[in-house]
Design an enzyme around this catalytic site. Structure first.
Site, PDB file in Angstrom:
ATOM      1  N   LYS A  16     -37.666  34.891 -24.920  1.00  0.00           N
ATOM      2  CA  LYS A  16     -37.893  34.649 -26.373  1.00  0.00           C
ATOM      3  C   LYS A  16     -37.915  32.854 -26.196  1.00  0.00           C
ATOM      4  O   LYS A  16     -38.400  32.670 -26.995  1.00  0.00           O
ATOM      5  CB  LYS A  16     -35.846  34.762 -27.074  1.00  0.00           C
ATOM      6  N   ARG A  89     -25.992  35.898 -33.337  1.00  0.00           N
ATOM      7  CA  ARG A  89     -25.901  36.441 -32.482  1.00  0.00           C
ATOM      8  C   ARG A  89     -24.722  37.917 -32.867  1.00  0.00           C
ATOM      9  O   ARG A  89     -24.378  38.739 -31.413  1.00  0.00           O
ATOM     10  CB  ARG A  89     -25.549  35.896 -31.319  1.00  0.00           C
ATOM     11  N   ARG A 128     -35.151  32.900 -12.455  1.00  0.00           N
ATOM     12  CA  ARG A 128     -35.071  31.897 -13.519  1.00  0.00           C
ATOM     13  C   ARG A 128     -34.618  30.780 -13.343  1.00  0.00           C
ATOM     14  O   ARG A 128     -33.366  30.944 -12.840  1.00  0.00           O
ATOM     15  CB  ARG A 128     -35.052  32.489 -15.092  1.00  0.00           C
ATOM     16  N   ARG A 161     -29.868  27.887 -14.151  1.00  0.00           N
ATOM     17  CA  ARG A 161     -28.344  28.178 -15.327  1.00  0.00           C
ATOM     18  C   ARG A 161     -26.245  28.058 -14.400  1.00  0.00           C
ATOM     19  O   ARG A 161     -27.109  29.640 -13.948  1.00  0.00           O
ATOM     20  CB  ARG A 161     -28.125  28.844 -16.427  1.00  0.00           C
ATOM     21  N   ARG A 172     -22.899  38.883 -19.705  1.00  0.00           N
ATOM     22  CA  ARG A 172     -23.540  38.628 -21.131  1.00  0.00           C
ATOM     23  C   ARG A 172     -24.464  39.659 -21.457  1.00  0.00           C
ATOM     24  O   ARG A 172     -24.493  39.602 -22.878  1.00  0.00           O
ATOM     25  CB  ARG A 172     -25.160  37.496 -20.867  1.00  0.00           C
TER      26      ARG A 172
HETATM   27  P1  ADP Z   1     -30.164  34.029 -23.244  1.00  0.00           P
HETATM   28  O1  ADP Z   1     -30.492  34.440 -24.324  1.00  0.00           O
HETATM   29  O2  ADP Z   1     -30.401  33.997 -21.487  1.00  0.00           O
HETATM   30  O3  ADP Z   1     -28.386  34.815 -22.569  1.00  0.00           O
HETATM   31  P2  ADP Z   1     -29.071  31.090 -24.635  1.00  0.00           P
HETATM   32  O4  ADP Z   1     -29.970  30.488 -24.470  1.00  0.00           O
HETATM   33  O5  ADP Z   1     -30.020  32.547 -25.837  1.00  0.00           O
HETATM   34  O6  ADP Z   1     -29.548  32.524 -23.405  1.00  0.00           O
HETATM   35  O7  ADP Z   1     -27.206  31.133 -24.261  1.00  0.00           O
HETATM   36  C1  ADP Z   1     -26.180  30.917 -23.134  1.00  0.00           C
HETATM   37  C2  ADP Z   1     -25.630  31.335 -23.600  1.00  0.00           C
HETATM   38  O8  ADP Z   1     -25.063  30.508 -24.480  1.00  0.00           O
HETATM   39  C3  ADP Z   1     -24.759  31.999 -24.258  1.00  0.00           C
HETATM   40  O9  ADP Z   1     -24.448  32.549 -23.459  1.00  0.00           O
HETATM   41  C4  ADP Z   1     -24.082  31.928 -25.840  1.00  0.00           C
HETATM   42  O10 ADP Z   1     -22.792  31.786 -24.490  1.00  0.00           O
HETATM   43  C5  ADP Z   1     -24.318  30.605 -26.048  1.00  0.00           C
HETATM   44  N1  ADP Z   1     -24.958  31.068 -26.953  1.00  0.00           N
HETATM   45  C6  ADP Z   1     -26.624  30.453 -27.709  1.00  0.00           C
HETATM   46  N2  ADP Z   1     -26.404  30.887 -28.488  1.00  0.00           N
HETATM   47  C7  ADP Z   1     -25.476  31.521 -29.640  1.00  0.00           C
HETATM   48  C8  ADP Z   1     -25.022  31.911 -30.462  1.00  0.00           C
HETATM   49  N3  ADP Z   1     -25.675  32.314 -31.420  1.00  0.00           N
HETATM   50  N4  ADP Z   1     -23.085  31.917 -30.369  1.00  0.00           N
HETATM   51  C9  ADP Z   1     -22.451  32.720 -29.466  1.00  0.00           C
HETATM   52  N5  ADP Z   1     -22.949  31.719 -28.870  1.00  0.00           N
HETATM   53  C10 ADP Z   1     -24.209  31.518 -27.943  1.00  0.00           C
END
Ligand code: ADP
Length: 216
Positions: A16, A89, A128, A161, A172
């Site tokens: 993404k 999400r 990553r 991370r 996740r």
């Molecule tokens: P990935 O898509 O690799 O899981 P992201 O950078 O999108 O990584 O998200 C990392 C973390 O940030 C998620 O596991 C969550 O804890 C938090 N997060 C990101 N976006 C949201 C969201 N829309 N709602 C709730 N938590 C979020």
């Protein structure tokens, strides 16, 4: 007409962030990653960042209220042209976004769903490296990067991370299946004409070629 309000959905490591960056530079649509916004808050040790970090490091979703606050502030400040990566999400976040955009008379015009087989996900995540400052990600193997090397975009050190651990990855993925897949069902019910599925298992340039046809 070129699309202006795009949501990019897909499991962790489906690319993404990479696609959102390519779209941002080709079409000038701002890339808004809620994960990157939260990590930036956390590295600056703000109240939101400290609260968010306790959920992120366990691989759990940050409470809706916090994420919605960040997204609303972003739109109020920057306007309603965006590409959301990692938001919404959960179905309640999707409902909130629809209502908020309705109130601005600026509804979504494209929903892209990146599809990737489960077995591919841990392999990609383990390879990553990320920049906590600007949100860039690199592949250790493909980009020949090592932990601590300077970010190709902003020169801060690249790191693994704190939620890219085996345990947090499992959680996740479970959360993606339980809470985020229903967001795809929600959009299929409410706005099926906007939903497009893309195979994310091919190289990032091929994925981008498919996406470009949807945007312009
Ligand atoms: P990935 O898509 O690799 O899981 P992201 O950078 O999108 O990584 O998200 C990392 C973390 O940030 C998620 O596991 C969550 O804890 C938090 N997060 C990101 N976006 C949201 C969201 N829309 N709602 C709730 N938590 C979020």
């Amino acid at each position: 007409m070129q699309k202006q309000r795009i949501v990019l959905l897909g499991p962790p490591a489906s690319g993404k962030g990479t696609q959102a960056d390519l779209i941002a530079s080709a079409y000038g649509i701002p890339h808004v990653s809620t994960g990157a916004l939260l990590r930036s808050e956390s590295s600056r040790r703000t109240d939101i960042g400290l609260e968010a970090d306790s959920w992120i490091s366990k691989g759990l979703l940050v409470p809706d209220e916090l994420v919605i606050r960040i997204v609303t502030t972003w739109i109020e400040k920057n306007g309603s042209t965006f590409l959301f990566d990692g938001f919404p999400r959960s179905v309640s976040q999707a409902e909130y976004l629809d209502d908020f955009l309705d109130s601005l008379k600026a509804p979504l015009d494209l929903i892209i769903v990146l599809e990737l087989a489960d077995k591919e996900i841990p392999r990609r995540i383990n390879d990553r490296l990320s920049c906590l400052q600007c949100g860039a990600t690199c592949s250790g193997k493909l980009d020949a990067q090592v932990e601590g090397a300077p970010c190709p975009r902003c020169r801060k050190p690249l790191v693994r991370r704190n939620d890219d651990t085996d345990e947090a990855i499992e959680r996740r993925l479970e959360i993606y299946r339980e809470l985020t897949m229903p967001v795809v069902d929600y959009y299929n019910r409410t706005s099926s004409e906007l939903v497009r599925r893309i195979d994310a298992e091919v190289g990032s340039q091929s994925v981008f070629t498919s996406i470009s046809k949807l945007i312009s």
